[in-house]
Design a protein around this motif. Structure first.
Motif, short mmCIF file in Angstrom:
data_model
loop_
_atom_site.label_atom_id
_atom_site.label_comp_id
_atom_site.label_asym_id
_atom_site.label_seq_id
_atom_site.Cartn_x
_atom_site.Cartn_y
_atom_site.Cartn_z
N TYR A 105 -2.12 -9.18 -1.80
CA TYR A 105 -2.27 -9.28 -3.26
C TYR A 105 -1.35 -10.40 -3.73
O TYR A 105 -0.13 -10.26 -3.77
CB TYR A 105 -1.85 -7.94 -3.86
CG TYR A 105 -2.13 -7.80 -5.32
CD1 TYR A 105 -1.10 -7.81 -6.24
CD2 TYR A 105 -3.44 -7.63 -5.78
CE1 TYR A 105 -1.37 -7.67 -7.59
CE2 TYR A 105 -3.70 -7.49 -7.11
CZ TYR A 105 -2.66 -7.51 -8.03
OH TYR A 105 -2.93 -7.36 -9.36
N SER A 113 -2.10 -12.04 -8.63
CA SER A 113 -2.93 -10.99 -9.24
C SER A 113 -4.33 -10.91 -8.68
O SER A 113 -5.26 -10.47 -9.38
CB SER A 113 -3.05 -11.18 -10.75
OG SER A 113 -1.83 -11.51 -11.30
N LYS A 118 5.97 -4.22 -2.26
CA LYS A 118 5.56 -3.10 -3.11
C LYS A 118 4.31 -3.40 -3.91
O LYS A 118 4.02 -4.54 -4.24
CB LYS A 118 6.68 -2.67 -4.05
CG LYS A 118 7.61 -3.75 -4.51
CD LYS A 118 8.72 -3.15 -5.33
CE LYS A 118 9.11 -4.17 -6.33
NZ LYS A 118 10.31 -4.74 -6.39
N LEU A 119 3.59 -2.33 -4.21
CA LEU A 119 2.33 -2.44 -4.95
C LEU A 119 2.18 -1.22 -5.85
O LEU A 119 2.46 -0.12 -5.42
CB LEU A 119 1.15 -2.41 -3.98
CG LEU A 119 0.50 -3.70 -3.51
CD1 LEU A 119 -0.77 -3.36 -2.78
CD2 LEU A 119 0.20 -4.62 -4.66
N PRO A 120 1.67 -1.38 -7.07
CA PRO A 120 1.35 -0.20 -7.87
C PRO A 120 0.17 0.53 -7.24
O PRO A 120 -0.68 -0.08 -6.58
CB PRO A 120 0.93 -0.79 -9.23
CG PRO A 120 1.36 -2.21 -9.22
CD PRO A 120 1.49 -2.65 -7.79
N ILE A 121 0.12 1.83 -7.44
CA ILE A 121 -0.84 2.65 -6.67
C ILE A 121 -2.28 2.28 -6.95
O ILE A 121 -3.11 2.22 -6.04
CB ILE A 121 -0.61 4.14 -6.99
CG1 ILE A 121 0.73 4.55 -6.41
CG2 ILE A 121 -1.73 4.96 -6.42
CD1 ILE A 121 0.79 5.92 -5.87
N ASP A 122 -2.65 2.01 -8.22
CA ASP A 122 -4.07 1.75 -8.46
C ASP A 122 -4.50 0.43 -7.82
O ASP A 122 -5.62 0.30 -7.33
CB ASP A 122 -4.37 1.75 -9.97
CG ASP A 122 -3.27 1.07 -10.75
OD1 ASP A 122 -3.45 0.79 -11.94
OD2 ASP A 122 -2.20 0.81 -10.15
N ILE A 123 -3.58 -0.53 -7.79
CA ILE A 123 -3.94 -1.80 -7.13
C ILE A 123 -3.98 -1.58 -5.62
O ILE A 123 -4.81 -2.17 -4.92
CB ILE A 123 -2.91 -2.89 -7.50
CG1 ILE A 123 -2.89 -3.06 -9.01
CG2 ILE A 123 -3.26 -4.18 -6.82
CD1 ILE A 123 -2.06 -4.22 -9.46
N PHE A 124 -3.11 -0.71 -5.14
CA PHE A 124 -3.10 -0.45 -3.70
C PHE A 124 -4.46 0.06 -3.23
O PHE A 124 -4.96 -0.32 -2.17
CB PHE A 124 -2.00 0.57 -3.37
CG PHE A 124 -2.06 1.07 -1.97
CD1 PHE A 124 -2.51 2.34 -1.68
CD2 PHE A 124 -1.69 0.24 -0.92
CE1 PHE A 124 -2.58 2.79 -0.38
CE2 PHE A 124 -1.75 0.69 0.38
CZ PHE A 124 -2.20 1.96 0.65
N GLU A 125 -5.06 0.94 -4.05
CA GLU A 125 -6.37 1.46 -3.65
C GLU A 125 -7.38 0.35 -3.48
O GLU A 125 -8.14 0.33 -2.52
CB GLU A 125 -6.88 2.42 -4.70
CG GLU A 125 -6.35 3.81 -4.51
CD GLU A 125 -7.17 4.81 -5.30
OE1 GLU A 125 -6.57 5.59 -6.03
OE2 GLU A 125 -8.40 4.78 -5.16
#
Lengths: 200, 287, 241
Positions: free
Chosen positions: C160, C163, C200-207
């Motif tokens: 990622y 963005s 690190k990644l926010p969870i919704d982006i991780f999905e």
């Protein structure tokens, strides 16, 4: 035109071959426990073998197998006849390296042991290991079982099993003269072995 | 492999005595050699050589460095061989170190000459940029992917092919540097000097089995050998290095005979290699 | 630094959801029981499988299943700067462990008790995504060796940057410091066997990023399947069937 149901379809590992209620998983296939489907585990041609006629009526499912193009090296199975070279002879047993299983030679050698009670069928407690085998002899033996972690258990307790070829102390290949003796053609010396009955 | 039985050993030795080996070759015939250059685009030069089932890769990387004070007018070359466990399961971990060392030292002896740098097959003085201050360091790294006998010959051929594929960037030295200062250098990305490989020797390994010698032994035949002599010969027919392996002793007259046979075989090998390398470079240019 | 241009092109001209070109070859090492070369863009990896064979170290023998061992090594010339120590360093040990665990989960080890399967992976050229290329090459080599597998394990990485979720990072994108998700996937059974991420990644982006990697794995799986089918047909054709 296809009697045994041989199909030319190539499958890869993970492909569904059928439901566990319809087919049995043979070589190269496995049943996944959670959803009862039969998957392929090898790459190769899929074959369906009809069930043998003597299986119980309820279990008349055909077996599906996948054959890989590479033949794996043979592995000794209980009940197979093997050719082994004797490496060590001790008071109660002899150890041998298994070199061929049936007509095929193995990729890497397996260790087997012949125990005193498995050398012959009669008078098994009066067997003298040193009068039955010597190191370097080629013996034909039967695999009794997978044995312990170290070696297969072999048996020569039949007429056709035993020493097939041996070298005398003078280096010549000996000729068998009875089921316990072999003679050297150069020196006419007689040595004791458990000889295999070869031929008719 | 379980090991060769007595019958198989007699078969191989008998065949060699009659000039007919197990795969149909004559005693002095090489297996088909396949050369691919430019295998590793990141390196300055690279090649992959296949001789039958033996598969080796060689790559050349050039870095700027300082020449040693003993030889200020020569560049430096380091040869390193690594045996990958893909070739032989016993090469994993440190298992392949012994063989790697042996091959590296043998290659250094054959291609780089003695300690003073005299008689080297590779011309080291062409690697100098500024005498005494800057020179090219060539790192030749070889990797054995698959081994079926005759590793030294394949490695020698791979090094030769990799060097002929090597392009050393042109260096512009800034004018005006004086005394002990390190001169400014500008490494050009565009222009490359092709390395001159016409004098690089090839290595011919003669394996003695019984009373005859064979060239390019497979690993089965190598297990039967009494002794082997590897000779590196260059185009002019000069001997650049010699290594004897194996425990059996050799009569001096036999060694001289082997050297003359090697010289004879090396002619064909050099021609064959040159044509394969040229074909490989042509292929590479097209693609 | 811009990894994704305003037009949506990455540094090497790919679109964000585009993988690098894949190429695979079976049977490179004749002596091994199974071998394969796998290329993802400029990353080139060769894998060789030896086994099942007798366990070399009796103390490690397992009575009910096969012992799977793996060694990962990089060639000296594989990276831009010449590496000094090709094997035994921490990164190699960690990747060996990861590959071993991934492959062990999909090999039917209970069919081969008291035996050993060796997987050797050698990196010839490294340009990002070496872990994934190694797992793909190991799967092909295992299938070539005829070792029974639950399914073909395939692997792909995604990240990622700027963005945008990007599929199949190369070395430059990997060293940018953004997150790097490596996924190992069983395509027919639809299960994830390996999942690693750094940064690190926010969870919704991780999905999203993980889903993208899974799509990449499915594409690799199709390619590997085709290669295996093609190889089998070739061999049967040569045998005259």
């Amino acid at each position: 035109m296809e009697e045994a149901g041989r199909e030319k379809e190539v499958v890869t590992p993970g492909e569904v071959l059928g439901k566990a209620s319809d087919v049995r998983a043979g070589r190269g296939a496995y049943v996944a426990p959670h959803n009862n489907l039969v998957y392929a585990s090898l790459t190769g041609f899929r074959r369906i073998v009809s069930p043998p006629p003597d299986s119980p009526d309820q279990d008349q499912r055909p077996t599906v197998e996948v054959t890989h193009h590479k033949a794996h090296g043979v592995i000794p199975e209980p009940g197979s006849v093997v050719l082994a070279r004797v490496t060590k002879v001790m008071a109660k047993m002899a150890s041998a390296d298994i070199m061929c299983v049936g007509p095929k030679s193995v990729r890497e050698k397996f260790t087997g042991i012949i125990r005193q009670q498995d050398v012959r069928a009669t008078e098994i407690d009066k067997v003298d290991m040193h009068l039955s085998f010597r190191a370097g002899d080629i013996v034909r033996a039967l695999v009794l079982s997978l044995g312990d972690a170290r070696a297969y258990y072999l048996s020569t307790a039949q007429n056709e099993l035993g020493v097939v070829s041996a070298e005398s102390t003078s280096g010549a290949t000996m000729v068998p003269i009875s089921w316990t003796e072999m003679q050297c053609p150069l020196t006419a010396q007689i040595e004791h072995r458990k000889v295999a009955k070869v031929g008719g | 492999m379980v090991g060769l039985s007595l019958g198989e050993k007699h078969f191989i030795q008998g065949g060699i005595a009659q000039d007919l080996r197990s795969d149909g070759r004559k005693r002095l015939t090489y297996r088909p050699i396949c050369v691919e250059t430019g295998f590793i685009p990141q390196a300055n030069g690279s090649a992959r050589v296949r001789m039958g089932a033996t598969n080796v890769i060689s790559s050349v990387k050039a870095e700027l460095g300082k020449p040693s004070s003993l030889q200020p007018d020569k560049g430096k070359v380091t040869i390193y061989v690594d045996c990958s466990p893909t070739a032989e399961p016993m090469f994993e971990g440190r298992g392949g170190d012994e063989l790697s060392m042996e091959l590296s030292v043998a290659l250094q002896r054959c291609l780089l000459g003695g300690k003073s740098g005299a008689g080297a097959g590779i011309d080291l003085s062409s690697l100098i940029v500024v005498e005494g201050k800057i020179c090219w360091d060539l790192y030749i790294d070889c990797l054995v992917i698959s081994s079926d006998g005759n590793l030294l010959d394949a490695l020698g051929a791979a090094i030769k092919a990799a060097l002929s594929n090597t392009g050393i960037p042109r260096v512009n030295v800034a004018v005006g540097a004086s005394g002990d200062q390190q001169p400014e250098v500008d490494i050009s990305d565009e222009e490359f000097l092709q390395f001159d490989t016409s004098n690089i020797p090839v290595i011919v390994t003669l394996t003695k089995a019984g009373r005859h010698y064979i060239v390019d032994a497979t690993s089965e035949e190598e297990s039967q050998m009494n002794s082997a002599v590897s000779i590196s010969v260059n185009r002019k027919g000069h001997i650049c290095g010699l290594t004897k392996r194996g425990g059996a002793g050799l009569d001096p007259s036999i060694i001289l005979d082997m050297i003359s046979v090697a010289k004879h075989v090396s002619d064909q090998l050099i021609n064959k290699l040159d044509s394969e390398i040229a074909a490989a470079e042509a292929d590479e240019d097209e693609s | 630094m811009e990894y994704v241009s305003p037009e949506g092109l990455r540094l090497d001209g790919r679109r964000p959801m585009e993988m690098r070109q894949i190429r695979a070859e079976i049977g490179a090492v004749a002596k091994a029981d199974g071998s394969a070369v796998f290329e993802m863009g400029n990353t080139k990896v060769i894998a060789a499988v030896y086994g099942p064979r007798e366990v070399q170290n009796r103390s490690q023998q397992m009575n009910d299943k096969a012992l799977v061992r793996c060694e990962y090594s990089m060639a000296n010339f594989s990276t831009g700067d010449r590496m000094r120590k090709p094997k035994g360093d921490r990164r190699s040990t960690e990747i060996s462990l990861v590959i071993r665990q991934t492959m062990e989960a999909c090999i039917l080890t209970h069919l081969m008790p008291r035996s050993q399967i060796d997987i050797f992976v050698q990196v010839l050229q490294a340009d990002g995504g070496t872990r994934s290329a190694c797992i793909n090459a190991a799967t092909l080599a295992l299938a070539d060796a005829g070792i029974p597998l639950r399914d073909l394990v395939t692997s792909c990485s995604s990240g990622y940057l700027n963005s945008t979720p990007l599929l199949d990072l190369n070395y430059v994108e990997d060293s940018a410091g953004g997150p790097d998700v490596t996924v190992g996937f069983l395509p027919k059974l639809d299960k994830v066997t390996l999942l690693q991420m750094d940064s690190k990644l926010p969870i919704d982006i991780f999905e999203n990023v993980m889903q993208l990697a899974i799509e990449g794995c499915k594409a690799v799986a199709n390619y590997i399947r085709e290669i295996l089918l093609e190889n089998t047909k070739q061999l049967e054709y040569r045998r005259g069937l």
